[in-house]
Design a protein around this motif. Structure first.
Motif, PDB file in Angstrom:
ATOM      1  N   LEU A  92      38.513  35.086  44.803  1.00 56.66           N
ATOM      2  CA  LEU A  92      38.104  36.035  43.772  1.00 56.66           C
ATOM      3  C   LEU A  92      38.520  37.460  44.102  1.00 56.66           C
ATOM      4  O   LEU A  92      38.939  38.213  43.217  1.00 56.66           O
ATOM      5  N   HIS A  93      38.442  37.858  45.368  1.00 57.24           N
ATOM      6  CA  HIS A  93      38.799  39.235  45.701  1.00 57.24           C
ATOM      7  C   HIS A  93      40.306  39.482  45.605  1.00 57.24           C
ATOM      8  O   HIS A  93      40.748  40.623  45.656  1.00 57.24           O
ATOM      9  N   THR A  95      41.922  38.029  42.913  1.00 56.54           N
ATOM     10  CA  THR A  95      42.176  37.658  41.524  1.00 56.54           C
ATOM     11  C   THR A  95      42.260  38.898  40.646  1.00 56.54           C
ATOM     12  O   THR A  95      41.281  39.640  40.502  1.00 56.54           O
ATOM     13  N   SER A  96      43.429  39.104  40.062  1.00 54.99           N
ATOM     14  CA  SER A  96      43.613  40.208  39.119  1.00 54.99           C
ATOM     15  C   SER A  96      43.082  39.797  37.748  1.00 54.99           C
ATOM     16  O   SER A  96      42.929  38.601  37.449  1.00 54.99           O
ATOM     17  N   LEU A  97      42.835  40.778  36.906  1.00 54.78           N
ATOM     18  CA  LEU A  97      42.398  40.481  35.543  1.00 54.78           C
ATOM     19  C   LEU A  97      43.492  39.726  34.800  1.00 54.78           C
ATOM     20  O   LEU A  97      43.201  38.838  33.981  1.00 54.78           O
ATOM     21  N   GLU A  98      44.742  40.040  35.073  1.00 56.54           N
ATOM     22  CA  GLU A  98      45.856  39.341  34.433  1.00 56.54           C
ATOM     23  C   GLU A  98      45.831  37.850  34.784  1.00 56.54           C
ATOM     24  O   GLU A  98      46.005  36.987  33.913  1.00 56.54           O
ATOM     25  N   TRP A 100      43.218  36.089  35.812  1.00 59.29           N
ATOM     26  CA  TRP A 100      42.021  35.524  35.196  1.00 59.29           C
ATOM     27  C   TRP A 100      42.247  35.234  33.718  1.00 59.29           C
ATOM     28  O   TRP A 100      41.933  34.149  33.215  1.00 59.29           O
ATOM     29  N   ARG A 101      42.790  36.211  33.011  1.00 58.40           N
ATOM     30  CA  ARG A 101      42.967  36.059  31.563  1.00 58.40           C
ATOM     31  C   ARG A 101      44.002  34.994  31.219  1.00 58.40           C
ATOM     32  O   ARG A 101      43.851  34.277  30.226  1.00 58.40           O
ATOM     33  N   ASN A 102      45.039  34.866  32.019  1.00 52.96           N
ATOM     34  CA  ASN A 102      46.022  33.820  31.759  1.00 52.96           C
ATOM     35  C   ASN A 102      45.406  32.437  31.979  1.00 52.96           C
ATOM     36  O   ASN A 102      45.682  31.494  31.225  1.00 52.96           O
ATOM     37  N   ALA A 147      38.489  31.033  39.255  1.00 46.07           N
ATOM     38  CA  ALA A 147      38.964  31.201  37.876  1.00 46.07           C
ATOM     39  C   ALA A 147      39.228  29.840  37.237  1.00 46.07           C
ATOM     40  O   ALA A 147      38.826  29.584  36.094  1.00 46.07           O
ATOM     41  N   SER A 151      37.177  28.120  34.058  1.00 48.19           N
ATOM     42  CA  SER A 151      37.849  27.690  32.826  1.00 48.19           C
ATOM     43  C   SER A 151      37.503  26.252  32.482  1.00 48.19           C
ATOM     44  O   SER A 151      37.308  25.906  31.315  1.00 48.19           O
TER      45      SER A 151
END
Length: 250
Positions: A92-93, A95-98, A100-102, A147, A151
């Motif tokens: 998690l540390h 993990t970028s927002l990009e 995560w969102r993908n 992530a 999902s």
């Protein structure tokens, strides 16, 4: 050939689990639309009862337009297999927002968009089978893959909620949760796990195999067999279920 006349749609149908399910559906007489991002991959496996159609499940406009085209060509989708997904671990540390969102856009939004586009045909026909391909990570969480686990938990929640929405109809919604399956995704993850864990490729493979309770990789055809049970005769009372295929109790 109990699926003759049925139109099935399988996302991520060009390889691995999706391809195995698509081939099993076609063998039982369904006409199967298989989707994926690369048309050339789909064309390699398409046949008499399987039509390839490039589609990005993350893109709402593309999903709506392509499924509409498939419906116009082959009739309402009555069997929807939301299989397309990405599987990649990352702390998690890191993990970028990009990232995560993908993950969410592909694994969860993609299933939502696909099912939503297929539902009108099922409602009009008065019969439908929806299968989501989740993961054991959606049941117990997978170490090093928050992530991905999130999902798949969301995908199971979506499946269960839809089963409640359509109780008493001839439409069912079920999730299949495999352990590690012998697919190109596992092949790609060997290198990733080896790098993150500082182990050899053989050791990385063993880490995945050991997560399956029977200590072997699962064949894609095993997942397809479960899918065929969920769409076959006598399946109308199997609804809202989360079916683990991992060699033992999780």
């Amino acid at each position: 050939m109990h699926l003759s006349g049925k139109h099935a749609l399988v996302t991520g149908g060009g390889t691995g689990i999706g391809l195995a399910i698509a081939q099993a559906l076609a063998a039982q007489g369904a006409h199967v639309t298989i989707t994926g991002r690369r048309q050339e991959v789909l064309d390699e496996v398409a046949g008499e009862r399987m039509t390839g159609m490039a589609m990005d499940v993350r893109d709402e406009a593309d999903v709506d337009a392509k499924i509409a085209q498939a419906v116009e060509a082959r009739g309402p989708v009555q069997i929807c297999v939301a299989n397309a997904g990405v599987a990649e671990g990352r702390a998690l540390h890191k993990t970028s927002l990009e990232f995560w969102r993908n993950m969410m856009a592909t694994n969860l939004d993609g299933a939502f968009l696909t099912i939503r586009a297929c539902l009108p045909g099922m409602r009009a026909e008065g019969w439908g089978r929806v299968i989501t391909v989740a993961s054991i990570a959606g049941i117990r969480g997978l170490k090093g893959a928050p992530a991905y686990s999130a999902s798949k938990h969301g995908l199971i929640g979506l499946t269960r909620a839809l089963s409640e929405d359509y109780l008493g109809t001839e439409m069912t919604f079920n999730a299949i949760c495999p352990g590690y399956v012998a697919t190109p995704i596992v092949d790609r993850n060997i290198e990733s796990i080896a790098q993150r864990a500082g182990v050899s490729a053989d050791e990385a493979l063993r880490l995945m195999v050991d997560e399956n309770r029977h200590k072997r990789l699962i064949a894609p055809e095993e997942i397809a067999t479960a899918a065929m049970w969920l769409v076959g005769p006598g399946s109308q009372s199997i609804n809202g279920q989360v079916i683990e295929i991992a060699g033992g109790q999780m």
